[in-house]
Design an enzyme around this catalytic site. Sequence first.
Site, PDB file in Angstrom:
ATOM      1  N   GLU A 107       9.392 -12.697   4.091  1.00  0.00           N
ATOM      2  CA  GLU A 107       9.308 -12.686   2.625  1.00  0.00           C
ATOM      3  C   GLU A 107      10.352 -13.586   1.969  1.00  0.00           C
ATOM      4  OE1 GLU A 107       7.237  -8.315   1.986  1.00  0.00           O
ATOM      5  OE2 GLU A 107       9.402  -8.363   2.211  1.00  0.00           O
ATOM      6  N   GLY A 117       0.150  -3.279  -0.095  1.00  0.00           N
ATOM      7  CA  GLY A 117      -1.201  -2.811   0.177  1.00  0.00           C
ATOM      8  C   GLY A 117      -1.920  -2.595  -1.148  1.00  0.00           C
ATOM      9  N   ILE A 134       1.085   2.896   4.723  1.00  0.00           N
ATOM     10  CA  ILE A 134      -0.159   3.635   4.460  1.00  0.00           C
ATOM     11  C   ILE A 134      -1.336   2.897   5.098  1.00  0.00           C
ATOM     12  CG2 ILE A 134      -1.658   4.641   2.700  1.00  0.00           C
ATOM     13  CD1 ILE A 134       1.158   5.851   2.626  1.00  0.00           C
ATOM     14  N   MET A 190       6.968  -0.365   0.094  1.00  0.00           N
ATOM     15  CA  MET A 190       8.004   0.520   0.624  1.00  0.00           C
ATOM     16  C   MET A 190       9.406   0.276   0.050  1.00  0.00           C
ATOM     17  SD  MET A 190       6.597   0.665   4.568  1.00  0.00           S
ATOM     18  CE  MET A 190       7.639   2.027   5.063  1.00  0.00           C
ATOM     19  N   GLU A 191       9.520  -0.540  -1.006  1.00  0.00           N
ATOM     20  CA  GLU A 191      10.871  -0.844  -1.537  1.00  0.00           C
ATOM     21  C   GLU A 191      10.986  -0.862  -3.060  1.00  0.00           C
ATOM     22  OE1 GLU A 191       9.301  -3.115   0.561  1.00  0.00           O
ATOM     23  OE2 GLU A 191      10.185  -2.352   2.427  1.00  0.00           O
ATOM     24  N   ASP A 216      -3.051  -6.267   2.643  1.00  0.00           N
ATOM     25  CA  ASP A 216      -3.999  -5.318   3.268  1.00  0.00           C
ATOM     26  C   ASP A 216      -4.466  -4.337   2.199  1.00  0.00           C
ATOM     27  OD1 ASP A 216      -0.989  -4.308   3.976  1.00  0.00           O
ATOM     28  OD2 ASP A 216      -2.284  -2.631   3.447  1.00  0.00           O
TER      29      ASP A 216
HETATM   30  N1  ADE Z   1       3.236  -3.140   2.400  1.00  0.00           N
HETATM   31  C1  ADE Z   1       2.134  -3.879   2.649  1.00  0.00           C
HETATM   32  N2  ADE Z   1       1.105  -3.104   3.020  1.00  0.00           N
HETATM   33  C2  ADE Z   1       1.554  -1.834   3.008  1.00  0.00           C
HETATM   34  C3  ADE Z   1       0.969  -0.580   3.311  1.00  0.00           C
HETATM   35  N3  ADE Z   1      -0.311  -0.487   3.693  1.00  0.00           N
HETATM   36  N4  ADE Z   1       1.739   0.524   3.214  1.00  0.00           N
HETATM   37  C4  ADE Z   1       3.027   0.425   2.828  1.00  0.00           C
HETATM   38  N5  ADE Z   1       3.629  -0.724   2.540  1.00  0.00           N
HETATM   39  C5  ADE Z   1       2.907  -1.851   2.623  1.00  0.00           C
END
Ligand code: ADE
Length: 228
Positions: free
Chosen positions: A12, A78, A152, A172-173, A196
């Site tokens: 990143e 995500g 997830i 996640m941040e 995703d």
């Molecule tokens: N960052 C990118 N995809 C993610 C996901 N599916 N869950 C958590 N953090 C993510």
Amino acid sequence: MKIAIMGAMPEEIEPILDKLDNIKETLYAANRYYEGSYNGQDVVVAYSKIGKVFATLTATILIEKFGCDRLLFSGVAGAISDELKIGDLIIADGLCQHDLDITAFGHPFGYVPEGEVCISSDIQLRNIAKKVAKQKGLTLKEGIIATGDQFIANSERKEWIKKTFKADALEMEGASVAVVCNALDIPFFILRAISDSADMDAGFDFDTFLESSAKISADFILSIVDEM
Ligand code: ADE
């Protein structure tokens, strides 16, 4: 003005480091910080490692030790919203912690006393991002990003996060960076490109698209720095 540019993973921040001049690397609190200049603008770049705790530590150090007075986060997320496809950009207008749960005491999900369920990012920085997107003819979604210490890959959990927080994307941040910047009164924003859809294919998609989506986000962040 000294701008912190933060990611969670090497992928990143690498496209950003590639564009910096006069890089000085400092090892501090078991992490690397890169001071440099981008088109004459002082920046400090770092990746935190994955998750809320590491992101909190890195954001705090960028502000308190390196004296950054703006913080821009670049990375991948995500998708929750059906509008978002792999490679699309989203900027958070608000950030919440989907894994914060003291509902046993009658509080809503994502809330602790003296905190807020949803923290807003800086409106001026968001407006700059929208202006840059328009100039470049890119679609930039604005919405709620939900953060938690979980990758997830489960449609039921994703639907729960969507329903509970009205979230459009998850990662996640972001919300931990929001807590730090909010407490220290530092204008910030969180930009993500979709890697995703947080469903059963998420692990595979993440591995496939991490690098390309991270670069989309990083390139956009640098255009924003140009506009600041
Ligand atoms: N960052 C990118 N995809 C993610 C996901 N599916 N869950 C958590 N953090 C993510």
